[in-house]
Design a protein around this motif. Sequence first.
Motif, PDB file in Angstrom:
ATOM      1  N   ARG A 172      -2.671  -5.101  11.052  1.00 14.79           N
ATOM      2  CA  ARG A 172      -2.282  -3.752  10.459  1.00 14.79           C
ATOM      3  C   ARG A 172      -3.596  -2.988  10.826  1.00 14.79           C
ATOM      4  NH1 ARG A 172       0.669  -1.913   5.016  1.00 14.79           N
ATOM      5  NH2 ARG A 172      -0.166  -3.816   4.309  1.00 14.79           N
ATOM      6  N   LEU A 173      -4.615  -3.535  10.651  1.00 16.92           N
ATOM      7  CA  LEU A 173      -6.024  -2.674  10.785  1.00 16.92           C
ATOM      8  C   LEU A 173      -6.293  -2.074  12.375  1.00 16.92           C
ATOM      9  CD1 LEU A 173      -8.495  -4.734   8.741  1.00 16.92           C
ATOM     10  CD2 LEU A 173      -7.597  -2.397   8.072  1.00 16.92           C
ATOM     11  N   GLU A 174      -5.823  -3.062  13.245  1.00 19.31           N
ATOM     12  CA  GLU A 174      -6.019  -2.823  14.758  1.00 19.31           C
ATOM     13  C   GLU A 174      -4.806  -1.789  15.017  1.00 19.31           C
ATOM     14  OE1 GLU A 174      -6.172  -6.144  16.968  1.00 19.31           O
ATOM     15  OE2 GLU A 174      -8.175  -6.841  16.135  1.00 19.31           O
ATOM     16  N   GLU A 175      -3.667  -1.911  14.354  1.00 19.05           N
ATOM     17  CA  GLU A 175      -2.647  -0.976  14.729  1.00 19.05           C
ATOM     18  C   GLU A 175      -2.851   0.481  14.155  1.00 19.05           C
ATOM     19  OE1 GLU A 175       0.969   0.052  16.251  1.00 19.05           O
ATOM     20  OE2 GLU A 175       0.213  -1.799  16.265  1.00 19.05           O
ATOM     21  N   LEU A 176      -3.355   0.448  13.060  1.00 19.15           N
ATOM     22  CA  LEU A 176      -3.695   1.787  12.197  1.00 19.15           C
ATOM     23  C   LEU A 176      -5.126   2.428  12.975  1.00 19.15           C
ATOM     24  CD1 LEU A 176      -2.991   0.951   8.502  1.00 19.15           C
ATOM     25  CD2 LEU A 176      -1.763   2.560  10.062  1.00 19.15           C
ATOM     26  N   ILE A 180       1.066  -1.236   0.107  1.00 15.89           N
ATOM     27  CA  ILE A 180       0.015  -0.084  -0.043  1.00 15.89           C
ATOM     28  C   ILE A 180       0.828   1.410   0.051  1.00 15.89           C
ATOM     29  CG2 ILE A 180      -0.062  -0.068   2.659  1.00 15.89           C
ATOM     30  CD1 ILE A 180      -2.925   1.258  -0.039  1.00 15.89           C
ATOM     31  N   GLU A 181       2.136   1.281   0.642  1.00 19.51           N
ATOM     32  CA  GLU A 181       2.868   2.540   0.741  1.00 19.51           C
ATOM     33  C   GLU A 181       3.328   2.613  -0.764  1.00 19.51           C
ATOM     34  OE1 GLU A 181       3.148  -0.081   2.541  1.00 19.51           O
ATOM     35  OE2 GLU A 181       2.935   0.832   4.480  1.00 19.51           O
ATOM     36  N   ARG A 182       3.686   1.852  -1.449  1.00 24.08           N
ATOM     37  CA  ARG A 182       4.246   2.049  -2.992  1.00 24.08           C
ATOM     38  C   ARG A 182       3.097   2.331  -3.629  1.00 24.08           C
ATOM     39  NH1 ARG A 182       3.871   0.077  -7.800  1.00 24.08           N
ATOM     40  NH2 ARG A 182       2.576  -1.789  -6.920  1.00 24.08           N
ATOM     41  N   VAL A 183       1.890   1.817  -3.592  1.00 20.32           N
ATOM     42  CA  VAL A 183       0.713   2.190  -4.342  1.00 20.32           C
ATOM     43  C   VAL A 183       0.301   3.746  -3.905  1.00 20.32           C
ATOM     44  CG1 VAL A 183      -1.891   1.940  -4.553  1.00 20.32           C
ATOM     45  CG2 VAL A 183      -0.325   0.113  -4.471  1.00 20.32           C
ATOM     46  N   LEU A 184       0.277   4.346  -2.737  1.00 12.96           N
ATOM     47  CA  LEU A 184      -0.069   5.520  -2.552  1.00 12.96           C
ATOM     48  C   LEU A 184       1.084   6.457  -2.910  1.00 12.96           C
ATOM     49  CD1 LEU A 184      -1.377   5.198   1.094  1.00 12.96           C
ATOM     50  CD2 LEU A 184      -2.679   5.587  -0.991  1.00 12.96           C
ATOM     51  N   TRP A 197     -12.249   1.344   5.291  1.00 12.37           N
ATOM     52  CA  TRP A 197     -11.217   1.513   4.027  1.00 12.37           C
ATOM     53  C   TRP A 197     -10.783   2.829   3.748  1.00 12.37           C
ATOM     54  CZ3 TRP A 197      -7.889  -1.269   1.196  1.00 12.37           C
ATOM     55  CH2 TRP A 197      -7.383  -0.517   0.029  1.00 12.37           C
ATOM     56  N   TRP A 198     -11.525   4.001   3.855  1.00 14.98           N
ATOM     57  CA  TRP A 198     -11.205   5.326   3.890  1.00 14.98           C
ATOM     58  C   TRP A 198     -10.181   5.814   4.938  1.00 14.98           C
ATOM     59  CZ3 TRP A 198     -16.671   7.248   2.446  1.00 14.98           C
ATOM     60  CH2 TRP A 198     -17.094   6.893   1.150  1.00 14.98           C
ATOM     61  N   ALA A 199     -10.736   5.296   6.067  1.00 14.07           N
ATOM     62  CA  ALA A 199      -9.655   5.697   7.277  1.00 14.07           C
ATOM     63  C   ALA A 199      -8.364   5.169   7.352  1.00 14.07           C
ATOM     64  CB  ALA A 199     -10.548   5.142   8.433  1.00 14.07           C
ATOM     65  N   VAL A 200      -8.147   3.899   6.819  1.00 10.58           N
ATOM     66  CA  VAL A 200      -7.267   3.357   6.679  1.00 10.58           C
ATOM     67  C   VAL A 200      -6.082   3.943   5.706  1.00 10.58           C
ATOM     68  CG1 VAL A 200      -5.857   1.145   5.876  1.00 10.58           C
ATOM     69  CG2 VAL A 200      -7.647   0.920   7.424  1.00 10.58           C
ATOM     70  N   ASN A 201      -6.691   4.196   4.568  1.00  9.79           N
ATOM     71  CA  ASN A 201      -5.949   4.869   3.319  1.00  9.79           C
ATOM     72  C   ASN A 201      -5.407   6.157   3.859  1.00  9.79           C
ATOM     73  OD1 ASN A 201      -5.639   3.413   0.498  1.00  9.79           O
ATOM     74  ND2 ASN A 201      -7.449   2.773   1.578  1.00  9.79           N
TER      75      ASN A 201
END
Length: 645
Positions: A587-591, A332-336, A629-633
Motif C-alpha cells: 500500500r505504501l508503494e501504491e500511495l 485507516i479510512e474509517r479512522v480518518l 507517515w504524514w504523506a500517507v495520511n
Amino acid sequence: MSGIVGIHYLDGRPIDRENLSKMVDILAHRGPDGADIWVDGCVGLGHRMLWTTPESLIEKLPLVNQRGDLVITADARIDNREELITALQINNRPSDKVVDSDLILAAYEKWGEDSPKHLLGDFAFAIWDKRKQILFCARDHFGVKPFYYYSSNNAFVFGSEIKAIFCLPEVPRRVNEVRIGDYLTSNFDDKTITFYQEILRLPPAHSLSISHQGIQLQSYWCLDPTRELHLDSDEEYAAKFREIFTEAVRCRMRSAHRVGSMLSGGLDSSSITCTARKILSENGTESLPTFSAVFDEVPESDERDYINAVLAQGGTVKNYLHGDKISPLNDIERVLWHQGEPLFGCNLYLNSGIYRIAQNQNVRVILDGFDGDNTVSHGIGYMGELALAGKWFRLCQEIHGFTKNFHLSFPQMLWQYTQTYIFKRAFRKYKPLRLVHRISQAVTRRIWHPRVKQSPWEAKLNPSFIQRISLEQRLQDLEKQRNRPIPNQRHQHHQALTSGVLPYTLEILDQASAAFAIELRYPFWDKRLVEFCLSLPANQKMNQGWTRVVMRRSMENILPKQVQWRGDKGNLAPSFDRGLLKFEQERLEELLIKEPKLIEEYINISVLDKAYQKFICGKASDDEVVTIWWAVNLEVWLKHTDLQS
C-alpha cells in the motif's frame, strides 16, 4: 463523552429540523443512549447522549429551564458539584438528582458569561439566552472536550465534530492549505485553525457570545506563571501533590459503568492505575481493568517488566493488546472518517485497538495518563537557573545526577552549559573573543553532533506550495515568538502547558475514543493539579538529577520502586516501523510511489521517494519515517474527502 450540535440563523430564518436531525444522527457513535433536538424559530440545539456519570442516567438534553428562557446542550462532567450546589442554593432535591447540565445552567443564571470561571471539570456547552438573544458557548480549561464552529454573516453552526457542521449544505467544504503547511512542518501553535477553510476551533479556556451584534471571543481563565508556592519541606510538597492528585483521580472515577485505566508501564499511567486501584480497594469495590499494549516480537518496544510490576500488586484485571500484530494503517479510512483530518501521531492505531477491547469489556470510562510530563514538568530549566545564579557546584551535582539517572554523557552536558552560560556571554561582551566562540561551536558540532542532520522542511515540500501560502513567513513569525527569552524554569513550564499541540492532541484522542463510545478522562489535566505543579519551586521539579521529583516522592509506597525511579521511557518507534514494513509495503508503494497525485502539489516527491527507499532498507531516520507517515495520511485523507480547492 457525548455529542452536541447547534444552529443559530442570525438573519432570522427558521431552523429546518431535518438538517438539525442529520447533524445529530451523524454523531450517533458519540452517544448510543439517546438523542434529541430542540428548535425555537431561528435557533436549534441537538444532543447525543452517552451515559457515563450516575447523574447522566436521568439527564435529558437539550435542557430548558423552568421559565423557558434558557436552553442548554452540553458535553460535560462537572467535578466541583457539591461546591456549586451550595453556592447556587440548589436545595429542592437530593444532590444525586442534580445533573451536570443543571449546574451549568444555574451557574449561567447566577454569573452570566462569567459562569465558566466557576466550573471545574471537562466541558463544552452552548446556552441559548432568549431574553438577551445571545448564544453563549464555552470550552473547558485545557480543551478536553472539542468544540468546532462555522460562522458567516447569516449563520453560526457548531458541533463536537466537523462532520456534523458539514451536514448543512450552506457550509463550504474547502481545504485549508495553511493548515496543511502547519501539519507538514509540525506547527500546531494555532489553536483555532482546522484543515477546512472557515471551520474553526474554540480555544481552550475561552467562551463565545453570538448575537446580532456579532461574535465576541473572550478568555475566561489563564495560568499564572508568576505565582510560587512555599512549603516547609520536601515531604510537605510531596504530601500536597499526593492529596491533589488523588482527588484528581477520584473525581474522574465518578461513573455509572466500569472504569478502566491505561497502563503503559510509564510513570504517569502507573501512578494513575495504582491510585485508582487504592481508591477502589478503600471503597470495597471490584478490581480495576487495565489496558496495555505489549510487543512479543519487538522487545525494544515492550514494557511488560514495568507493567507486570504494577499488576503484581493486585487489585487489577489485565487486558493486553498485542501491538506487533496490528498494522499502523489498520482500518485507516474509517479512522480518518472519525478524525475528519489527517493523522499526526504515529501510534493512534494502538489506542484504537485498546478502545475496542475496552468496549468489549463494557468499560465506558478510561483513565489516561496523557502528557503528565508537561503537567508535572521535568524541571530541566532548573539547571539553567543554577547557571545564571553562578551556583556551579550545585549545577555540577545536578548534571552528574541527571546524566547518571538517564544514561547520558556528563562531559557533554557540562560543556553545553559552560558554553551557553559562560562563554557565550563573555564572547558577546568582548569582541576579541568572538573568534574563539566560533571555533568552540565548530568543535562542539564536530565532537558531539557528527551525524545529526535533519533535512530542512523546505526540502520536503513543493516550492510552489511554500510560496502560495507564504509558509516561510508564517514559520519565521512563529520562530520569533519561540525565541523570546524565558526568564526562569516556571515560565518554561508555562510555555509547555499552553502549547497548541496539547488541545490538538486531546481532540484527536477524543475522536478516536468516541468511535467506540468511550470517554477518556485525564487526571493530569485537572486545573487544581496543573496550577499546583506550575507554582512549585524549581527544585521540587528536579533534584539530584531526578526529574519530576515531587511526583516520584509522592508515589512512595504506592508505585513499585522500579517504576517510581525509572529513568527511561518506552519507545514505540521500532514496532511502528516494523508494522509499516510488514503489513503495508504494497500500500505504501501504491500511495507514495505509483500514484502520489493528490500530495505532489504539497510535498517534494523526489525527497519523499528517497526517504521511502531508505525506509525499506532500514536506514531511514526518525524524521524521514514521520515524513512518510504524514504523506500517507494526507494522501488517504484527500482521496476520501470531498473537498474543493
